[in-house]
Design an enzyme around this catalytic site. Structure first.
Site, PDB file in Angstrom:
ATOM      1  N   GLN A  51      -0.017  69.697   2.951  1.00  0.00           N
ATOM      2  CA  GLN A  51      -1.086  69.648   1.951  1.00  0.00           C
ATOM      3  C   GLN A  51      -2.251  68.830   2.482  1.00  0.00           C
ATOM      4  O   GLN A  51      -2.278  67.610   2.335  1.00  0.00           O
ATOM      5  CB  GLN A  51      -0.585  69.074   0.631  1.00  0.00           C
ATOM      6  CG  GLN A  51      -1.654  69.172  -0.442  1.00  0.00           C
ATOM      7  CD  GLN A  51      -1.140  68.840  -1.810  1.00  0.00           C
ATOM      8  OE1 GLN A  51       0.049  68.689  -2.052  1.00  0.00           O
ATOM      9  NE2 GLN A  51      -2.066  68.724  -2.740  1.00  0.00           N
ATOM     10  N   PHE A  52      -3.224  69.518   3.077  1.00  0.00           N
ATOM     11  CA  PHE A  52      -4.357  68.809   3.686  1.00  0.00           C
ATOM     12  C   PHE A  52      -5.183  68.060   2.662  1.00  0.00           C
ATOM     13  O   PHE A  52      -5.789  67.041   2.978  1.00  0.00           O
ATOM     14  CB  PHE A  52      -5.226  69.771   4.508  1.00  0.00           C
ATOM     15  CG  PHE A  52      -6.186  70.598   3.697  1.00  0.00           C
ATOM     16  CD1 PHE A  52      -7.498  70.189   3.526  1.00  0.00           C
ATOM     17  CD2 PHE A  52      -5.777  71.792   3.111  1.00  0.00           C
ATOM     18  CE1 PHE A  52      -8.385  70.945   2.785  1.00  0.00           C
ATOM     19  CE2 PHE A  52      -6.656  72.560   2.377  1.00  0.00           C
ATOM     20  CZ  PHE A  52      -7.968  72.143   2.208  1.00  0.00           C
ATOM     21  N   THR A  53      -5.189  68.485   1.403  1.00  0.00           N
ATOM     22  CA  THR A  53      -6.002  67.802   0.400  1.00  0.00           C
ATOM     23  C   THR A  53      -5.506  66.386   0.124  1.00  0.00           C
ATOM     24  O   THR A  53      -6.250  65.564  -0.382  1.00  0.00           O
ATOM     25  CB  THR A  53      -6.048  68.594  -0.923  1.00  0.00           C
ATOM     26  OG1 THR A  53      -4.724  68.744  -1.431  1.00  0.00           O
ATOM     27  CG2 THR A  53      -6.687  69.963  -0.716  1.00  0.00           C
TER      28      THR A  53
END
Length: 150
Positions: free
Chosen positions: A78-80
């Site tokens: 999850q890059f966010t």
């Protein structure tokens, strides 16, 4: 490297309606990779996730780890999670690793976890995923692994 771990009774990840990873009781972990993260951070994060004591013992105290309980581990990229949210009304992703580095480090984390623990499932890197879970507690922690000393 960042990991948002949630103690769950069950969790699953779907992509376009197909379940790509699921577990029963254990940990759902959302993983964010930052610039400069390398194999050492992935190895340390795997060890922390497997040894972090968030499960109840016979006295109802959080004294047991995933390694102790043998529960499932669902790792979801999850890059966010690595977004910079300090200013404005829109997140900046300059604090997240580039996709190629993030994929390599996520894969390194998965490999390290699987080398030490059975029952490791994953989401799909770069895919639009639907994550469902039943948080147990709720119990949620944010772990960080940086640099060489942790």
């Amino acid at each position: 490297m960042l990991a948002l771990l949630q103690r769950v009774t069950q969790a699953r990840v779907s992509v376009v309606g197909d379940i790509v990873g699921q577990i029963g009781p254990g940990l759902l972990v959302l993983v964010g990779v930052q610039p400069g993260d390398g194999p050492a951070q992935a190895q340390r994060m795997a060890k922390r996730l497997l040894s972090y004591r968030v499960f109840d013992d016979a006295d109802g105290r959080m004294n047991l780890s995933l390694a102790d309980t043998g529960g499932g581990l669902l790792l979801v990229p999850q890059f966010t999670l690595a977004a910079d949210t300090d200013r404005g009304r829109r997140p900046s992703f300059t604090s997240a690793a580039e996709p190629a580095q993030a994929r390599t480090m996520f894969d390194c984390l998965v490999e390290a976890a699987r080398a030490c623990h059975a029952g490791v499932a994953t989401g799909r890197f770069g895919a639009h995923m639907q994550v469902s879970l039943t948080n147990d507690g709720p119990v949620t922690f944010l772990l960080r692994v940086q640099g060489s000393a942790e």
